[in-house]
Design a protein around this motif. Structure first.
Motif, PDB file in Angstrom:
ATOM      1  N   PRO A 126       0.965  -1.325   0.148  1.00 25.88           N
ATOM      2  CA  PRO A 126      -0.094  -0.030  -0.024  1.00 25.88           C
ATOM      3  C   PRO A 126       0.995   1.330  -0.155  1.00 25.88           C
ATOM      4  CG  PRO A 126      -0.690  -1.782   1.509  1.00 25.88           C
ATOM      5  CD  PRO A 126       0.370  -2.236   0.993  1.00 25.88           C
ATOM      6  N   GLY A 127       0.486   2.192  -0.738  1.00 25.01           N
ATOM      7  CA  GLY A 127       1.346   3.418  -0.915  1.00 25.01           C
ATOM      8  C   GLY A 127       0.799   4.020  -2.159  1.00 25.01           C
ATOM      9  N   PRO A 128       1.630   5.166  -2.282  1.00 25.51           N
ATOM     10  CA  PRO A 128       1.328   6.128  -3.529  1.00 25.51           C
ATOM     11  C   PRO A 128       1.472   5.534  -4.947  1.00 25.51           C
ATOM     12  CG  PRO A 128       2.557   7.402  -1.910  1.00 25.51           C
ATOM     13  CD  PRO A 128       2.762   5.980  -1.579  1.00 25.51           C
ATOM     14  N   LEU A 129       2.361   4.579  -4.962  1.00 25.71           N
ATOM     15  CA  LEU A 129       2.724   3.834  -6.428  1.00 25.71           C
ATOM     16  C   LEU A 129       1.505   3.033  -6.699  1.00 25.71           C
ATOM     17  CD1 LEU A 129       4.457   3.406  -8.773  1.00 25.71           C
ATOM     18  CD2 LEU A 129       5.830   1.768  -7.249  1.00 25.71           C
ATOM     19  N   ARG A 130       1.166   2.369  -5.735  1.00 27.27           N
ATOM     20  CA  ARG A 130      -0.032   1.250  -5.912  1.00 27.27           C
ATOM     21  C   ARG A 130      -1.303   1.976  -5.970  1.00 27.27           C
ATOM     22  NH1 ARG A 130      -2.002  -3.304  -1.781  1.00 27.27           N
ATOM     23  NH2 ARG A 130      -3.184  -1.815  -0.997  1.00 27.27           N
ATOM     24  N   ASP A 131      -1.268   3.175  -5.691  1.00 23.78           N
ATOM     25  CA  ASP A 131      -2.718   3.951  -5.802  1.00 23.78           C
ATOM     26  C   ASP A 131      -2.679   4.322  -7.206  1.00 23.78           C
ATOM     27  OD1 ASP A 131      -3.375   3.785  -3.091  1.00 23.78           O
ATOM     28  OD2 ASP A 131      -2.772   5.695  -2.590  1.00 23.78           O
ATOM     29  N   GLU A 132      -1.198   4.746  -7.824  1.00 23.09           N
ATOM     30  CA  GLU A 132      -1.210   5.396  -9.000  1.00 23.09           C
ATOM     31  C   GLU A 132      -1.621   3.958 -10.123  1.00 23.09           C
ATOM     32  OE1 GLU A 132       1.881   8.023 -10.498  1.00 23.09           O
ATOM     33  OE2 GLU A 132       2.421   7.667  -8.526  1.00 23.09           O
ATOM     34  N   VAL A 133      -1.137   2.881  -9.818  1.00 23.91           N
ATOM     35  CA  VAL A 133      -1.196   1.660 -10.543  1.00 23.91           C
ATOM     36  C   VAL A 133      -2.681   1.443 -10.574  1.00 23.91           C
ATOM     37  CG1 VAL A 133      -0.711  -0.814 -10.844  1.00 23.91           C
ATOM     38  CG2 VAL A 133       1.112   0.885 -10.375  1.00 23.91           C
ATOM     39  N   GLU A 134      -3.425   1.287  -9.427  1.00 28.59           N
ATOM     40  CA  GLU A 134      -4.728   0.944  -9.612  1.00 28.59           C
ATOM     41  C   GLU A 134      -5.513   2.036 -10.330  1.00 28.59           C
ATOM     42  OE1 GLU A 134      -6.339  -1.466  -8.386  1.00 28.59           O
ATOM     43  OE2 GLU A 134      -5.539  -2.316  -6.686  1.00 28.59           O
ATOM     44  N   ALA A 135      -5.331   3.349 -10.234  1.00 25.08           N
ATOM     45  CA  ALA A 135      -6.100   4.621 -10.656  1.00 25.08           C
ATOM     46  C   ALA A 135      -5.866   4.193 -12.202  1.00 25.08           C
ATOM     47  CB  ALA A 135      -5.586   5.861 -10.496  1.00 25.08           C
ATOM     48  N   LEU A 136      -4.827   3.979 -12.960  1.00 26.46           N
ATOM     49  CA  LEU A 136      -4.704   3.788 -14.452  1.00 26.46           C
ATOM     50  C   LEU A 136      -5.308   2.454 -14.689  1.00 26.46           C
ATOM     51  CD1 LEU A 136      -3.310   4.457 -17.017  1.00 26.46           C
ATOM     52  CD2 LEU A 136      -1.448   3.383 -16.459  1.00 26.46           C
ATOM     53  N   ARG A 137      -5.227   1.286 -13.991  1.00 28.91           N
ATOM     54  CA  ARG A 137      -5.964   0.020 -14.139  1.00 28.91           C
ATOM     55  C   ARG A 137      -7.401   0.378 -14.369  1.00 28.91           C
ATOM     56  NH1 ARG A 137      -7.753  -5.028 -11.391  1.00 28.91           N
ATOM     57  NH2 ARG A 137      -7.639  -3.674  -9.453  1.00 28.91           N
ATOM     58  N   GLY A 138      -7.891   1.280 -13.388  1.00 29.02           N
ATOM     59  CA  GLY A 138      -9.454   1.614 -13.441  1.00 29.02           C
ATOM     60  C   GLY A 138      -9.661   2.152 -14.661  1.00 29.02           C
ATOM     61  N   SER A 139      -8.951   3.123 -15.340  1.00 29.88           N
ATOM     62  CA  SER A 139      -9.341   3.752 -16.346  1.00 29.88           C
ATOM     63  C   SER A 139      -9.006   2.722 -17.385  1.00 29.88           C
ATOM     64  CB  SER A 139      -8.610   5.161 -16.507  1.00 29.88           C
ATOM     65  OG  SER A 139      -6.987   4.881 -16.566  1.00 29.88           O
ATOM     66  N   VAL A 140      -8.157   2.126 -17.681  1.00 28.24           N
ATOM     67  CA  VAL A 140      -7.980   1.079 -18.795  1.00 28.24           C
ATOM     68  C   VAL A 140      -9.054   0.128 -18.887  1.00 28.24           C
ATOM     69  CG1 VAL A 140      -6.328  -0.376 -19.982  1.00 28.24           C
ATOM     70  CG2 VAL A 140      -5.133   1.377 -18.835  1.00 28.24           C
TER      71      VAL A 140
END
Length: 287
Positions: A126-140
């Protein structure tokens, strides 16, 4: 590991789109020329490959190395809604939907990006990097769930470019504590390399050409293999535990056996089979 079942090819829910839509030229990967939109000469009337058990021996290793990441069944079953009564033959479906090639290509690219982003999200702390990955995954994922008109015009390259730096940061984070991590062979041509028993734990092999490389008993734990070409590579006895960004198609194109230790997720067709070569059953399904 996060669930990636929807990103796995299911030939039984498709209509052999990969055997009809793409064009290919006679080469080391394909034994014949085939124009786009025409069925491969090996395609049977039941939309199954007639030489699936001997693709490599018959001169079609390119077929073994291909993976639609579940785009085929999504295009047929969801985007074009062909579930009731079963889908028509691919040629008939193509006549009904001339935008099918564009839709399939877009879905395949998006699903491939999702395959890697889902893996990274499931492994990162958990942290900022995972949050960024999750956000991009959601948009894709939202793009992949679009209608046919939007899919036919989606810029897959833009999604790859957005995912690239994040996957790079994820790889570094996930390999940071690997002891002695020094091997860097990104994009290198290592075809035929004799690396039996090599210590490649945590190595950067992203985009490397490993065609026919001898990697028997090699230590590839937590190595980054994103985009590495493993066609013909010998992985018997190799340890790929925790290897990053590996796809089923990469492993299918290599040679392994029951002693090959695999990362979570991909399951090659040779797992547990005598000889450890690419193999399919007579119906063209994975065994």
């Amino acid at each position: 590991m996060a669930d990636r079942s929807a990103l796995r090819a299911d030939c039984g829910r498709c209509v052999a789109l990969c055997c009809v839509l793409p064009a290919f030229s006679r080469s080391a990967d394909f034994a014949v020329d085939k124009p786009a939109g025409t069925p491969c000469q090996n395609l049977r009337d039941d939309a199954r490959c007639g030489i699936h058990t001997r693709l490599v021996a018959s001169g079609f290793p390119g077929c073994v190395a291909f993976d639609c990441f579940g785009a085929g069944q999504r295009a047929v079953q969801v985007v074009f809604g062909q579930r009731p009564g079963g889908p028509p033959p691919p040629s008939a479906l193509l006549a009904q939907a001339p935008d099918l090639p564009e839709v399939l290509n877009a879905l395949r690219g998006l699903h491939e990006v999702l395959w890697h982003l889902t893996e990274a999200a499931g492994l990162l702390r958990p942290g900022p990097l995972r949050d960024e990955v999750e956000a991009l995954r959601g948009s894709v994922a939202a793009l992949a769930g679009s209608g046919r008109e939007e899919l036919a015009h989606v810029d897959v390259g833009q999604q790859r470019r957005a995912a690239g730096p994040l996957l790079e940061h994820a790889s570094r984070a996930l390999r940071a504590d690997v002891p002695g991590r020094t091997a860097r062979h990104r994009g290198a041509d290592l075809s035929g390399r004799r690396w039996r028993g090599a210590r490649l734990r945590g190595a950067d092999l992203r985009g490397a050409l490993l065609l026919g490389a001898d990697l028997r008993e090699a230590d590839l734990r937590r190595a980054d293999l994103l985009g590495a070409d493993l066609r013909g590579a010998d992985l018997r006895g190799a340890d790929l535990t925790g290897a990053l960004f590996v796809t089923t198609a990469q492993l299918d194109a290599a040679r392994g056996d029951a002693s090959t230790r695999l990362p979570d997720g991909p399951l090659p067709v040779w797992r547990g089979l005598p000889g450890g070569g690419p193999h399919r059953d007579t119906a063209g399904q994975r065994v």
